[in-house]
Design a protein around this motif. Structure first.
Motif, PDB file in Angstrom:
ATOM      1  N   ALA A  51       0.840  -1.403  -0.286  1.00 22.30           N
ATOM      2  CA  ALA A  51       0.336   0.156  -0.388  1.00 22.30           C
ATOM      3  C   ALA A  51       0.853   1.038  -0.172  1.00 22.30           C
ATOM      4  O   ALA A  51       0.482   1.867  -0.778  1.00 22.30           O
ATOM      5  N   GLY A  52       2.178   1.112   0.736  1.00 23.51           N
ATOM      6  CA  GLY A  52       3.116   2.140   0.846  1.00 23.51           C
ATOM      7  C   GLY A  52       3.664   3.016  -0.609  1.00 23.51           C
ATOM      8  O   GLY A  52       3.865   3.792  -1.211  1.00 23.51           O
ATOM      9  N   ARG A  53       3.851   1.696  -1.077  1.00 27.11           N
ATOM     10  CA  ARG A  53       4.760   1.724  -2.529  1.00 27.11           C
ATOM     11  C   ARG A  53       3.484   2.204  -3.266  1.00 27.11           C
ATOM     12  O   ARG A  53       3.545   3.435  -4.698  1.00 27.11           O
ATOM     13  N   PHE A  54       2.429   2.032  -3.345  1.00 28.53           N
ATOM     14  CA  PHE A  54       0.858   2.390  -4.317  1.00 28.53           C
ATOM     15  C   PHE A  54       0.596   3.123  -4.299  1.00 28.53           C
ATOM     16  O   PHE A  54       0.951   4.921  -5.399  1.00 28.53           O
ATOM     17  N   ALA A  55       0.853   4.254  -3.412  1.00 29.57           N
ATOM     18  CA  ALA A  55       0.754   5.072  -2.663  1.00 29.57           C
ATOM     19  C   ALA A  55       1.662   6.496  -3.316  1.00 29.57           C
ATOM     20  O   ALA A  55       1.501   8.139  -3.529  1.00 29.57           O
ATOM     21  N   GLY A  56       3.158   5.910  -3.100  1.00 34.94           N
ATOM     22  CA  GLY A  56       3.780   6.944  -2.978  1.00 34.94           C
ATOM     23  C   GLY A  56       4.691   7.178  -1.993  1.00 34.94           C
ATOM     24  O   GLY A  56       5.285   8.426  -2.250  1.00 34.94           O
ATOM     25  N   THR A  57       4.732   6.899  -1.080  1.00 36.32           N
ATOM     26  CA  THR A  57       4.683   6.656   0.766  1.00 36.32           C
ATOM     27  C   THR A  57       5.516   6.420   0.950  1.00 36.32           C
ATOM     28  O   THR A  57       6.788   6.083   1.784  1.00 36.32           O
ATOM     29  N   ARG A  90      10.104   6.498 -10.504  1.00 37.00           N
ATOM     30  CA  ARG A  90       8.725   7.297  -9.263  1.00 37.00           C
ATOM     31  C   ARG A  90       8.174   6.635  -9.002  1.00 37.00           C
ATOM     32  O   ARG A  90       7.803   5.338  -8.660  1.00 37.00           O
ATOM     33  N   GLY A  91       7.948   7.410  -7.556  1.00 41.59           N
ATOM     34  CA  GLY A  91       6.744   6.482  -6.307  1.00 41.59           C
ATOM     35  C   GLY A  91       5.423   6.552  -7.119  1.00 41.59           C
ATOM     36  O   GLY A  91       4.611   7.585  -7.654  1.00 41.59           O
ATOM     37  N   GLY A  92       4.439   6.107  -6.655  1.00 36.29           N
ATOM     38  CA  GLY A  92       3.114   6.362  -7.194  1.00 36.29           C
ATOM     39  C   GLY A  92       2.649   5.255  -8.111  1.00 36.29           C
ATOM     40  O   GLY A  92       2.934   3.861  -7.997  1.00 36.29           O
ATOM     41  N   HIS A  93       1.714   5.026  -8.935  1.00 37.90           N
ATOM     42  CA  HIS A  93       0.350   3.712  -9.446  1.00 37.90           C
ATOM     43  C   HIS A  93       0.189   4.730 -10.884  1.00 37.90           C
ATOM     44  O   HIS A  93      -0.026   5.748 -11.059  1.00 37.90           O
ATOM     45  N   VAL A  94      -0.228   4.113 -11.525  1.00 41.16           N
ATOM     46  CA  VAL A  94      -1.160   4.248 -12.475  1.00 41.16           C
ATOM     47  C   VAL A  94      -2.232   4.688 -12.131  1.00 41.16           C
ATOM     48  O   VAL A  94      -2.779   3.892 -11.531  1.00 41.16           O
ATOM     49  N   VAL A 122      -4.326   7.980  -2.283  1.00 42.72           N
ATOM     50  CA  VAL A 122      -4.750   6.888  -2.764  1.00 42.72           C
ATOM     51  C   VAL A 122      -6.038   7.610  -3.097  1.00 42.72           C
ATOM     52  O   VAL A 122      -6.659   8.327  -3.153  1.00 42.72           O
ATOM     53  N   GLU A 123      -7.149   6.175  -3.676  1.00 44.54           N
ATOM     54  CA  GLU A 123      -7.866   6.164  -4.087  1.00 44.54           C
ATOM     55  C   GLU A 123      -8.786   7.721  -3.359  1.00 44.54           C
ATOM     56  O   GLU A 123      -9.892   7.099  -2.906  1.00 44.54           O
ATOM     57  N   GLY A 124      -9.928   7.994  -4.531  1.00 44.22           N
ATOM     58  CA  GLY A 124     -10.566   9.606  -4.456  1.00 44.22           C
ATOM     59  C   GLY A 124      -9.715  10.318  -3.499  1.00 44.22           C
ATOM     60  O   GLY A 124     -10.617  12.339  -3.453  1.00 44.22           O
ATOM     61  N   ALA A 125      -8.215   9.749  -3.239  1.00 49.19           N
ATOM     62  CA  ALA A 125      -7.544  10.825  -3.305  1.00 49.19           C
ATOM     63  C   ALA A 125      -5.895  11.250  -4.038  1.00 49.19           C
ATOM     64  O   ALA A 125      -4.928  11.640  -3.524  1.00 49.19           O
ATOM     65  N   GLU A 126      -6.847  11.072  -5.292  1.00 55.54           N
ATOM     66  CA  GLU A 126      -5.153  10.915  -5.789  1.00 55.54           C
ATOM     67  C   GLU A 126      -4.851  11.774  -6.338  1.00 55.54           C
ATOM     68  O   GLU A 126      -5.673  12.891  -7.286  1.00 55.54           O
ATOM     69  N   VAL A 127      -3.304  12.369  -6.638  1.00 56.69           N
ATOM     70  CA  VAL A 127      -2.794  13.495  -7.498  1.00 56.69           C
ATOM     71  C   VAL A 127      -1.672  12.801  -8.349  1.00 56.69           C
ATOM     72  O   VAL A 127      -1.099  12.238  -7.996  1.00 56.69           O
ATOM     73  N   VAL A 128      -2.414  13.180 -10.169  1.00 55.16           N
ATOM     74  CA  VAL A 128      -1.988  12.243 -10.829  1.00 55.16           C
ATOM     75  C   VAL A 128      -1.337  13.973 -11.430  1.00 55.16           C
ATOM     76  O   VAL A 128      -1.599  15.344 -11.243  1.00 55.16           O
ATOM     77  N   GLU A 129      -0.178  13.066 -11.955  1.00 50.41           N
ATOM     78  CA  GLU A 129       0.911  14.187 -12.593  1.00 50.41           C
ATOM     79  C   GLU A 129       1.536  13.322 -14.012  1.00 50.41           C
ATOM     80  O   GLU A 129       1.702  12.060 -14.431  1.00 50.41           O
ATOM     81  N   GLY A 130       1.453  14.695 -14.649  1.00 54.86           N
ATOM     82  CA  GLY A 130       1.526  14.046 -16.004  1.00 54.86           C
ATOM     83  C   GLY A 130       2.566  13.759 -16.692  1.00 54.86           C
ATOM     84  O   GLY A 130       3.861  14.426 -15.866  1.00 54.86           O
ATOM     85  N   GLY A 131       3.103  12.839 -17.904  1.00 54.28           N
ATOM     86  CA  GLY A 131       4.970  12.582 -17.864  1.00 54.28           C
ATOM     87  C   GLY A 131       4.725  13.931 -18.628  1.00 54.28           C
ATOM     88  O   GLY A 131       4.460  14.917 -18.785  1.00 54.28           O
ATOM     89  N   GLY A 132       6.554  13.271 -19.440  1.00 54.75           N
ATOM     90  CA  GLY A 132       7.066  14.360 -20.162  1.00 54.75           C
ATOM     91  C   GLY A 132       6.350  14.956 -21.969  1.00 54.75           C
ATOM     92  O   GLY A 132       6.702  15.086 -22.522  1.00 54.75           O
TER      93      GLY A 132
END
Length: 267
Positions: free
Chosen positions: A135-141, A150-154, A255-265
């Protein structure tokens, strides 16, 4: 991660394996990390009857069943695939194509980054992508164990750590009804839930795909889905080792409902 068909054919010949050979896989950890990956790989290359020993070698030994200590035969020589060569039917190292003989490759069980991106961009989100990392790797924490990722998930994917499919029994995996409930809580109905009925025959398009760090523990979740009645579950073979290392691909944190999405390059 997958070898080319020709390399698989050579390895299979070295151990007397054909597409019609009944196969049971087991490993020493009792958590299916190696055997589930082997189970999925066998299915990708067309082994028609393949299963996994419940509980692996520890459960076998605990049951007082016989063990052998004979010298193991040498492993067949393997050609290491060159960049981009995995699973494409070509020879390793970028050489000439190698005939796979009776072996084929079931592309429906293998997702690429393009498949994942298409599913994530779909307005209907018909296929649910679940991430088997912690769960920590999924959330990027939590940090990634591989450098440069990078940390986070699809974006839009859900979290079901592979450790969450186990139960307390000697077989390791939770019972089918409990697994169906755990998948439902992760946002997908499998087997008898979510419509469509149990699809152990492989009929119909997938409702679920799985990913992880390198395509290995995702196979454990795919195995659990099969036990729960959902047979056709693709694995994103590049997993986070690919997605997290490609700056043009978007990454979400939280996590879901509070995702912060960063676009790629770009792209």
């Amino acid at each position: 991660m997958l070898p080319p068909v020709g390399d698989w054919a050579a390895a299979a010949a070295g151990v007397g394996l054909t597409p019609t050979t009944p196969v049971v896989l087991y490993d020493g950890g009792g958590r299916y990390v190696a055997s589930a990956r082997g189970w999925w790989t066998c299915r990708v290359f067309g082994v028609r009857h393949v299963g996994v020993l419940a509980g692996g070698a520890p459960a076998w030994a605990a049951a007082g069943l016989p063990l052998a200590a004979a010298d193991a035969p040498p492993l067949p020589a393997m050609t290491i695939p060159g960049a981009g060569g995995g699973g494409d039917g070509g020879g390793g190292g970028g050489g000439a194509p190698v005939d796979g003989g009776p072996w084929t490759r079931d592309g429906g069980l293998v997702w690429s980054a393009a498949d994942v991106a298409a599913a994530a961009a779909s307005p209907t989100r018909r296929v649910r992508l679940l991430d088997a990392r912690s769960a920590g790797r999924f959330a990027g924490t939590a940090p990634e164990p591989r450098a440069g990722l990078r940390g986070g998930h699809v974006p839009g994917s859900g979290s079901l750590p592979f450790t969450g499919v186990f139960g307390g029994g000697p077989g390791g995996l939770a019972p089918a009804d409990e697994l169906r409930d755990r998948f439902r809580r992760a946002g997908v109905g499998v087997g008898g839930g979510g419509g469509g009925g149990v699809r152990a025959d492989g009929g119909g398009p997938p409702r679920l795909a799985v990913t992880c760090g390198s395509g290995v523990t995702a196979s454990v979740v795919a195995l659990a889905a099969a036990v729960a009645g959902e047979w056709r579950v693709p694995v994103y073979d590049g997993s986070w080792s690919e997605w997290g290392g490609r700056p043009e691909l978007p990454v979400a944190t939280g996590v879901e409902g509070a995702e912060v999405v960063e676009g790629g390059g770009g792209a």
